[in-house]
Enzyme design. Sequence first.
Site, PDB file in Angstrom:
ATOM      1  CG  HIS A 148      -2.301   0.431   0.793  1.00 51.53           C
ATOM      2  ND1 HIS A 148      -2.397   1.998   0.612  1.00 51.53           N
ATOM      3  CD2 HIS A 148      -4.112  -0.052   1.246  1.00 51.53           C
ATOM      4  CE1 HIS A 148      -3.657   2.126   0.319  1.00 51.53           C
ATOM      5  NE2 HIS A 148      -4.390   1.553   1.225  1.00 51.53           N
ATOM      6  CG  ASP A 355     -10.122  -3.717 -23.045  1.00 54.81           C
ATOM      7  OD1 ASP A 355      -9.637  -4.633 -23.190  1.00 54.81           O
ATOM      8  OD2 ASP A 355     -10.797  -2.775 -23.484  1.00 54.81           O
TER       9      ASP A 355
END
Length: 410
Positions: A148, A355
């Site tokens: 993180h 995508d």
Amino acid sequence: MSAVVTKSVPVVVFPSEPAGGGNINLSSVDECHAGLPVTSLLVFDNPIVDPVETIKRALSEALVHYRPIAGRLADEGGALRIACTGEGVSFVGASASGNLPPTSATLQIKDIALQYPADLCRHSDPLLLMQVTEFSCGGFTVAATWNHAVADGKGMAQFLQAVGELGRGMPTPSVLPVRSCEEAGSLPVVPASAVAMHRAVMNLANKNLVALDVTVPWSLIRRIKVEYGCTVFEAVAAVLWRCRTRAVITDPEAAAPLSFACNLRKHLGTKDGYYGNCFTQPLVYAAAGTVANCEIGDLVNLIKCAKEKVLLDTSNGECESERQGSTPTVDQIKNLLYNILAVGSWRNLGFDGADFGHGSPSRVVWHMEQVAGPCCIACPPCKGKDGVNVVSLCVKPEHVDAFLAELASM
């Protein structure tokens, strides 16, 4: 899981072009979460040609633009930095003899995602681990597990979108990445005492929380939105807060706080493309009896008020929840840990915009191996589900049935 997963030997993926080093300073919000591993799992129904090699190559190209992700954490005189060493990220290609993961995908995450060897990331660990798994049905999954410190959810979604764009043949990512705090513009500031508190709480792991995959129906969400004029997140958070409180807390006088994440980029004017941590997590305090018995609109209003207080304070670049001595101590957090519910949303972060060649994912799943306390994440729209998909680690085994019953009664 029913499918048999065969993994390749992990390899290191380096940036496709060499470059110099340098260090990236961490913001105070980065420091709060440094070492905390998070996993995003993207499920794709539509096949692409050789997803493992296609994504591996695109990952290498993306690291040219996102060089800090190929680096390592370093401690210099007590201050954490990202050293842009170019040591690369870990990558595994895998195949699975079966269909794509079912609704309970989060329960089988270890088969289709890489995990760090320890509960928290070490300085020597890569800042990103990625596994691409191709299923015999033609679909595939992309699992990214990251430290993180290098990015928040918004930042990692931006990176995965860039990998997809490069995999589809674009010469450069559509968003110019920014990681330097000095170049980012305004960022939230967390006092040193609060940073220390956050980092201490990270070590209070609760491994007795059950992973659940639930849906908050659209019919319920629409009714709450119309009646109380709120957002989807506010409606979902209020529902989860009340249902979980009723299921787990029997003392009406006990505290039942809600914590939720607020992305501050647009409110602070942070530079577009910044992918470091830029959010705050205010606490909404209320007694269990109040949360369990009041109207759902009252909980919505409490959440709205907390958001407004945070946003009012962003002009100073300071986190409202961390101001004026309001930060709880580690002992206070420890005593309240199972009572506090943290709720976040990945619905608008951009994970569903990744995508890799044949459209967006049919599902996005959040997962964490290490949580200090109960946590729920509202995920992007899931194909085939009539509602908001919530992946949670928020109840102990003895409270699962009561929690699910409360949700069903809404």
